[in-house]
Design an enzyme around this catalytic site. Structure first.
Site, PDB file in Angstrom:
ATOM      1  N   HIS A 118       0.882  -1.173   0.000  1.00 39.68           N
ATOM      2  CA  HIS A 118       0.000   0.000   0.000  1.00 39.68           C
ATOM      3  C   HIS A 118       0.921   1.225   0.000  1.00 39.68           C
ATOM      4  CE1 HIS A 118      -2.788   2.968   1.750  1.00 39.68           C
ATOM      5  NE2 HIS A 118      -3.786   2.156   1.435  1.00 39.68           N
ATOM      6  N   ASP A 195       3.402  -3.989   7.925  1.00 36.94           N
ATOM      7  CA  ASP A 195       2.147  -3.246   7.783  1.00 36.94           C
ATOM      8  C   ASP A 195       1.011  -4.235   8.026  1.00 36.94           C
ATOM      9  OD1 ASP A 195      -0.214  -2.213   6.831  1.00 36.94           O
ATOM     10  OD2 ASP A 195       0.621  -1.422   4.973  1.00 36.94           O
ATOM     11  N   GLN A 198      -4.115  -4.989   7.076  1.00 35.76           N
ATOM     12  CA  GLN A 198      -5.047  -6.033   6.619  1.00 35.76           C
ATOM     13  C   GLN A 198      -4.796  -7.361   7.319  1.00 35.76           C
ATOM     14  OE1 GLN A 198      -7.550  -5.246   4.780  1.00 35.76           O
ATOM     15  NE2 GLN A 198      -6.894  -3.281   3.935  1.00 35.76           N
ATOM     16  N   LYS A 221     -10.258  -0.465  10.490  1.00 33.88           N
ATOM     17  CA  LYS A 221     -10.409  -1.653   9.645  1.00 33.88           C
ATOM     18  C   LYS A 221     -10.736  -2.887  10.485  1.00 33.88           C
ATOM     19  CE  LYS A 221      -7.127  -0.001   6.203  1.00 33.88           C
ATOM     20  NZ  LYS A 221      -7.971   0.398   5.072  1.00 33.88           N
ATOM     21  N   CYS A 360      -4.734   2.353  -3.688  1.00 32.68           N
ATOM     22  CA  CYS A 360      -3.511   2.948  -3.094  1.00 32.68           C
ATOM     23  C   CYS A 360      -2.339   1.985  -3.222  1.00 32.68           C
ATOM     24  CB  CYS A 360      -3.714   3.344  -1.637  1.00 32.68           C
ATOM     25  SG  CYS A 360      -4.876   4.673  -1.448  1.00 32.68           S
TER      26      CYS A 360
HETATM   27  C1  LIG Z   1      -2.289  -2.716   3.580  1.00 31.98           C
HETATM   28  C2  LIG Z   1      -2.661  -1.322   4.005  1.00 31.98           C
HETATM   29  N1  LIG Z   1      -1.724  -0.547   4.554  1.00 31.98           N
HETATM   30  C3  LIG Z   1      -1.988   0.699   4.970  1.00 31.98           C
HETATM   31  C4  LIG Z   1      -3.239   1.240   4.835  1.00 31.98           C
HETATM   32  C5  LIG Z   1      -3.492   2.633   5.306  1.00 31.98           C
HETATM   33  O1  LIG Z   1      -4.360   2.613   6.399  1.00 31.98           O
HETATM   34  P1  LIG Z   1      -4.904   3.969   7.017  1.00 31.98           P
HETATM   35  O2  LIG Z   1      -5.484   4.756   5.895  1.00 31.98           O
HETATM   36  O3  LIG Z   1      -5.922   3.519   8.004  1.00 31.98           O
HETATM   37  O4  LIG Z   1      -3.754   4.653   7.662  1.00 31.98           O
HETATM   38  C6  LIG Z   1      -4.249   0.473   4.245  1.00 31.98           C
HETATM   39  C7  LIG Z   1      -5.589   1.050   4.022  1.00 31.98           C
HETATM   40  O5  LIG Z   1      -6.317   0.643   3.150  1.00 31.98           O
HETATM   41  C8  LIG Z   1      -3.955  -0.843   3.833  1.00 31.98           C
HETATM   42  O6  LIG Z   1      -4.883  -1.623   3.292  1.00 31.98           O
END
Ligand SMILES: Cc1ncc(COP(=O)(O)O)c(C=O)c1O
Length: 404
Positions: A118, A195, A198, A221, A360
């Site tokens: 992401h 990260d 998910q 999430k 993203c």
């Molecule tokens: C794998 C992953 N990393 C990071 C993020 C970013 O999360 P946030 O917007 O809650 O900071 C997301 C959000 O969709 C994600 O799916």
């Protein structure tokens, strides 16, 4: 296959019986338990924590500490002080890239990310590498979208200072082999940043056993509120990391010429904390624990297996990522030449919410050779009927676009 929890636990879902919510990878709906816990804090224990000499402030402080303990338990982190509340995954990773990166990266060092990140776990590393004169390397992906560990092992060298990777891909649902990645990183002395945006909502994390140095997640999430998240780290790493922001209770002493820092977790939490957010996240953790994370993972796996079967049987569909039994509850696909945005709009006419776009993850889109995908994602409140409605809506979309 019924939903794992009653739809009536979720006011928004029970007030909208026709809604088929298949966008939990973007954000999950909130159970009443989470909303109640947050309003209870505002209605009965609200004050600024840490700073008051009066009883109400002490109660707010205790509530915040209890939230941290609950979140630490959920994530399998024995050391509660190593659970730092942040604004979310993006904020957590930016904090590490900026604070740790600025203090530790030198020209000639290397930062490795995977091609399936992401932007939140890609851009902060790319930018800090540029700023520090470090090399930014992208680890290739295996066929199924997981990090190619053989390639990673050959890329990693004593120059590698950081390996940043996702626990689970938000586009493909592919689950990365964390232990193997950590072992490669350890062999060259690199920091590991996982990260977990998910991962945490969908499977037991077990931070202490996982082996990663740092783990980031977002409350919204995992049934909790927006604007809250965590950065969980090994104590040595967090202690050696300079503060990302300054001000508030993160100080020990402020002199005219210099300042010293408070202990963990306060050192890394500048300003008035988002106590209601922490309380909401703790309630979400308790809610998920009462269901059982193994049950959550099994439920999603069953739904995604069915969805994989039903959706990939539609002629013209291309499902991206690993086989049905190796993914968490995410299904990304394209249908012939229909633009994913058009698909999402057509599905919305049937009250089916799916996401369309690059999610993203533009570097991953390039590697998949597509500009965008449609993505359905499943969670505890979804059932078999949601999958059937998705499949029949896709059949109908195909007819509308005269692909049939
Ligand atoms: C794998 C992953 N990393 C990071 C993020 C970013 O999360 P946030 O917007 O809650 O900071 C997301 C959000 O969709 C994600 O799916």
């Amino acid at each position: 296959m019924a939903a794992l929890v009653p739809r009536s636990d979720f006011t928004l879902l029970s007030c909208n019986p026709a809604l088929v919510y298949l966008d939990s990878a973007a954000t999950a709906q909130k159970p009443r338990a989470v909303l109640d816990a947050m309003s209870d804090f505002y209605e009965s224990e609200y004050a600024n924590p840490h700073r008051g000499a009066y009883a109400l402030s002490a109660r707010a402080t205790e509530r915040y500490a209890r939230a941290r303990a609950a979140v630490a338990r959920f994530f399998g982190a024995r050391d509660e002080a190593c659970v730092i509340f942040t604004r979310g995954t993006t904020d957590s990773i930016n904090a590490v890239a900026a604070a740790w990166g600025r203090a530790n990266l030198r020209p000639g060092d290397e930062v490795i990310v995977t091609g399936a990140e992401h932007h939140a776990n890609f851009v902060p590393w790319q930018q800090i590498a540029i700023e520090r004169g470090a090399t930014f390397t992208i680890c290739p992906l295996a066929e199924d979208g997981r990090a190619d560990v053989e390639a990673l092992a050959s890329l990693a060298s004593p120059k590698t200072r950081v390996i940043a990777f996702n626990h689970v891909s938000n586009v493909l649902g592919a689950i990365n082999p964390v232990a193997e990645i950590v072992s490669i990183a350890r062999s060259v002395g690199a920091l590991t940043v996982c990260d977990g945006a998910q991962g945490a909502p969908h499977m037991s994390v077990g931070f202490d056993a996982l082996g990663a140095d740092l783990y980031a997640a977002s409350a919204h999430k995992m049934l909790g509120p927006m604007g809250t998240g965590v950065l969980i780290g090994r104590r040595e790493v967090l202690e050696s990391m300079p503060p990302y922001q300054t001000g508030g209770d993160m100080i020990a002493f402020v002199g005219d010429e210099h300042t010293t820092w408070n202990t963990l977790p306060h050192k890394l939490e500048a300003g008035t904390p988002n106590v209601a957010g922490a309380v909401g996240l703790a309630a979400a953790c308790d809610y998920l624990t009462s269901i059982g994370m193994d049950a959550v993972a099994a439920h999603e796996r069953a739904l995604v297996r069915l969805a994989y079967e039903r959706v990939s049987a539609i002629e013209g569909v291309r499902v991206h990522g690993p086989g049905a039994s190796e993914r968490s509850g995410v299904l990304s696909f394209t249908l012939g030449d229909i633009h994913p945005h058009d698909l999402a709009t057509l599905l919305d006419e049937r009250h089916i919410c799916i996401r369309a776009g690059h999610h993203c993850a533009q570097p991953l889109m390039r590697r998949l050779g597509v500009a965008a995908t449609a993505r359905a994602s499943f969670y505890v409140y979804n059932d078999e009927n949601d999958v059937e409605l998705l499949a029949s809506a896709l059949e109908s979309a195909k007819r509308i676009f005269a692909l049939a």
